[in-house]
Enzyme design. Structure first.
Site: not given
Length: 102
Positions: A23-26
Site C-alpha cells: 500500500g502507498g509507498d510501502e
C-alpha cells in the site's frame, strides 16, 4: 515513481525472494535466509537507487527495516518489528536499513 521503485526491487532480489507492495509507498520483501541475507538485499537496493534516473530525478530515498521470523510468532509481530526498524532507518537519515532487535 512506484513502478520504477518496484522494478528496482525486482532487479535487486534473488529468485528465492518475494516482493509485495502493501500500500502507498510501502513494500515487503520476504527473503530466503537470515538477517545477513536480508541485509545484502537491502544494501543492493540502496546501491541501485542512484542508477535509476526516474528515482534520482525526484530525489527519492528509501528506508528499509529488517525483522527475522521467530518460531511461534504471528506475521503481524514480524511486520511490526520490521516497521519499527524502518522508522529507525528514517531517523538515521534515510537511504539505509536497520535490523530489528528481536
Amino acid at each position: 515513481v512506484l513502478v520504477g521503485f518496484a522494478a528496482l526491487i525486482n532487479q535487486a532480489i534473488r529468485n528465492t525472494d518475494q516482493a509485495f507492495r502493501i500500500g502507498g509507498d510501502e513494500f515487503v520483501i520476504i527473503t530466503q535466509g537470515d538477517v545477513n541475507a536480508a541485509a545484502i538485499v537491502c544494501q543492493r537496493i540502496i546501491d541501485m537507487m542512484p542508477k535509476h534516473s526516474e528515482l534520482t530525478e525526484y530525489n527519492i530515498q528509501c528506508s528499509l527495516g529488517i525483522a527475522e521470523s521467530l518460531p511461534q510468532q504471528h506475521a503481524e509481530n514480524i511486520y511490526g518489528r520490521a516497521d519499527k526498524a524502518m522508522y529507525c532507518a528514517k531517523a538515521a537519515g534515510r537511504n539505509c536499513f536497520r535490523i530489528s532487535a528481536n
